[in-house]
Design a protein around this motif. Structure first.
Motif, PDB file in Angstrom:
ATOM      1  N   PHE A   1      53.830  80.753  60.059  1.00 20.60           N
ATOM      2  CA  PHE A   1      52.502  80.143  59.936  1.00 20.60           C
ATOM      3  C   PHE A   1      52.544  78.855  59.118  1.00 20.60           C
ATOM      4  O   PHE A   1      51.697  77.986  59.305  1.00 20.60           O
ATOM      5  N   TYR A   2      53.540  78.736  58.228  1.00 24.28           N
ATOM      6  CA  TYR A   2      53.730  77.443  57.573  1.00 24.28           C
ATOM      7  C   TYR A   2      54.127  76.405  58.615  1.00 24.28           C
ATOM      8  O   TYR A   2      53.711  75.250  58.550  1.00 24.28           O
ATOM      9  N   MET A   3      54.934  76.825  59.589  1.00 24.95           N
ATOM     10  CA  MET A   3      55.388  75.887  60.613  1.00 24.95           C
ATOM     11  C   MET A   3      54.275  75.566  61.622  1.00 24.95           C
ATOM     12  O   MET A   3      54.296  74.519  62.243  1.00 24.95           O
ATOM     13  N   LEU A   4      53.321  76.486  61.794  1.00 21.07           N
ATOM     14  CA  LEU A   4      52.214  76.252  62.747  1.00 21.07           C
ATOM     15  C   LEU A   4      51.031  75.537  62.103  1.00 21.07           C
ATOM     16  O   LEU A   4      50.066  75.178  62.779  1.00 21.07           O
ATOM     17  N   GLU A   5      51.096  75.341  60.779  1.00 24.19           N
ATOM     18  CA  GLU A   5      49.971  74.722  60.082  1.00 24.19           C
ATOM     19  C   GLU A   5      49.587  73.388  60.726  1.00 24.19           C
ATOM     20  O   GLU A   5      50.458  72.571  61.013  1.00 24.19           O
ATOM     21  N   GLY A   6      48.291  73.213  60.955  1.00 17.65           N
ATOM     22  CA  GLY A   6      47.799  71.975  61.566  1.00 17.65           C
ATOM     23  C   GLY A   6      47.202  72.242  62.933  1.00 17.65           C
ATOM     24  O   GLY A   6      46.293  71.543  63.367  1.00 17.65           O
ATOM     25  N   MET A   7      47.739  73.267  63.636  1.00 16.49           N
ATOM     26  CA  MET A   7      47.089  73.675  64.881  1.00 16.49           C
ATOM     27  C   MET A   7      45.730  74.250  64.520  1.00 16.49           C
ATOM     28  O   MET A   7      45.550  74.781  63.423  1.00 16.49           O
ATOM     29  N   THR A   8      44.774  74.214  65.449  1.00 19.20           N
ATOM     30  CA  THR A   8      43.485  74.843  65.142  1.00 19.20           C
ATOM     31  C   THR A   8      43.707  76.364  65.089  1.00 19.20           C
ATOM     32  O   THR A   8      44.625  76.894  65.726  1.00 19.20           O
ATOM     33  N   GLY A   9      42.851  77.050  64.347  1.00 21.14           N
ATOM     34  CA  GLY A   9      42.988  78.496  64.193  1.00 21.14           C
ATOM     35  C   GLY A   9      42.934  79.221  65.534  1.00 21.14           C
ATOM     36  O   GLY A   9      43.705  80.168  65.777  1.00 21.14           O
ATOM     37  N   THR A  10      42.046  78.777  66.394  1.00 19.02           N
ATOM     38  CA  THR A  10      41.914  79.466  67.681  1.00 19.02           C
ATOM     39  C   THR A  10      43.152  79.236  68.563  1.00 19.02           C
ATOM     40  O   THR A  10      43.561  80.133  69.302  1.00 19.02           O
TER      41      THR A  10
ATOM     42  N   VAL B   1      54.505  65.337  52.022  1.00 18.65           N
ATOM     43  CA  VAL B   1      54.664  65.882  50.667  1.00 18.65           C
ATOM     44  C   VAL B   1      54.992  67.358  50.813  1.00 18.65           C
ATOM     45  O   VAL B   1      54.253  68.101  51.475  1.00 18.65           O
ATOM     46  N   THR B   2      56.106  67.791  50.228  1.00 14.80           N
ATOM     47  CA  THR B   2      56.485  69.203  50.363  1.00 14.80           C
ATOM     48  C   THR B   2      55.816  69.999  49.241  1.00 14.80           C
ATOM     49  O   THR B   2      56.316  70.059  48.126  1.00 14.80           O
ATOM     50  N   THR B   3      54.673  70.572  49.562  1.00 14.69           N
ATOM     51  CA  THR B   3      53.939  71.364  48.564  1.00 14.69           C
ATOM     52  C   THR B   3      54.113  72.853  48.827  1.00 14.69           C
ATOM     53  O   THR B   3      53.529  73.686  48.141  1.00 14.69           O
ATOM     54  N   GLY B   4      54.904  73.209  49.825  1.00 19.70           N
ATOM     55  CA  GLY B   4      55.159  74.624  50.145  1.00 19.70           C
ATOM     56  C   GLY B   4      56.640  74.831  50.394  1.00 19.70           C
ATOM     57  O   GLY B   4      57.457  74.042  49.924  1.00 19.70           O
ATOM     58  N   PRO B   5      57.009  75.883  51.123  1.00 20.55           N
ATOM     59  CA  PRO B   5      58.426  76.202  51.298  1.00 20.55           C
ATOM     60  C   PRO B   5      59.151  75.375  52.368  1.00 20.55           C
ATOM     61  O   PRO B   5      60.360  75.497  52.509  1.00 20.55           O
TER      62      PRO B   5
END
Ligand code: MG
Length: 246
Positions: free
Chosen positions: A59-68, A205-209
């Motif tokens: 889900f970190y890698m999918l971040e940015g897609m819409t939730g649906t 900016v790498t703010t996560g893993p």
């Protein structure tokens, strides 16, 4: 990558003669808010409740897609199930509830410092997010008073989430600027991809893993290891942008 190398590479790639930065198009989750920990936990909970195997890193890698979009994809791939728009929206509301129960989104440390540098340099700040999480969207002006332009792009304004450039193209259009007049600030590879495809100078900016190399692979022009580092380096970057005009 030095600041100068990053700018030279960008100008060569885009064919622009110079950069005249007037607007910063700024992602929300993972940039304004340290929200991805709880978003990824809430996603995993929703999937597990529906018998779909997954890890938080996905889900970190999918971040940015819409939730649906995320829901449709995961249900199709993980359970062979086609989800309708209405069903996806219902699942998204459940996920949003889990997110709030988990503590929601604390403000990202040092982001305000970076935004203050931009504002002092006369750069307008515009939020561009695929999120429809209303609890966050409503907080932005309280948590960052006087920083953001009334112009805003959210999950309600776009048909295609990131990595499609649509959110950033829409941001530029609404703000009335072209790609050589904007920077994008992003924390996620798909968001970086969207920024890069929109033609803007894209800062990761790498703010996560997610490691820096994923940001460069996605097309980031330059990557910083934290918001604190971005805030410290931004004055130099803004001076170097201006130097392209002389
Ligand atoms: Mg983000």
């Amino acid at each position: 990558m030095t600041t100068q190398q990053a700018i030279n590479n960008y100008l060569k790639y885009t064919g622009h003669k110079s950069l005249d930065i007037q607007v910063a198009l700024i992602d929300c989750d993972g940039v304004l808010y340290d929200s991805m920990k709880n978003h990824t936990r809430a996603w995993v909970k929703l999937m597990q409740k529906n018998g779909i195997k997954c890890t938080r890193d996905e889900f970190y890698m999918l971040e940015g897609m819409t939730g649906t979009e995320i829901i449709k994809r995961k249900f199709r791939e993980g359970a062979g199930k086609q989800v309708t728009d209405d069903e996806a929206l219902a699942y998204y509301r459940v996920k949003g509830r889990y997110f709030e129960e988990m503590g929601g989104a604390p403000v990202m440390p040092h982001t305000a410092d970076a935004l203050a540098v931009l504002r002092q340099a006369g750069v307008r700040c515009v939020v561009v997010t695929g999120s429809q999480q209303h609890t966050i969207l409503e907080r932005i002006d309280n948590d960052y008073p006087g920083v953001f332009d009334a112009v805003r792009v959210t999950g309600h304004d776009v048909r295609h989430g990131k990595p499609n450039p649509e959110p950033y193209l829409k941001g530029m259009e609404k703000a009335g600027v072209k790609s050589h007049q904007c920077i994008v600030i992003e924390n996620a590879p798909l968001g970086v991809q969207a920024g890069h495809a929109s033609g803007c100078f894209t800062i990761g900016v790498t703010t996560g893993p997610i490691p820096e190399k994923e940001m460069y692979r996605a097309g980031a022009d330059i990557v910083y290891g934290s918001m604190e580092q971005l805030a410290a380096q931004l004055p130099e970057l803004l001076v170097a942008f201006q130097a392209t005009q002389s």
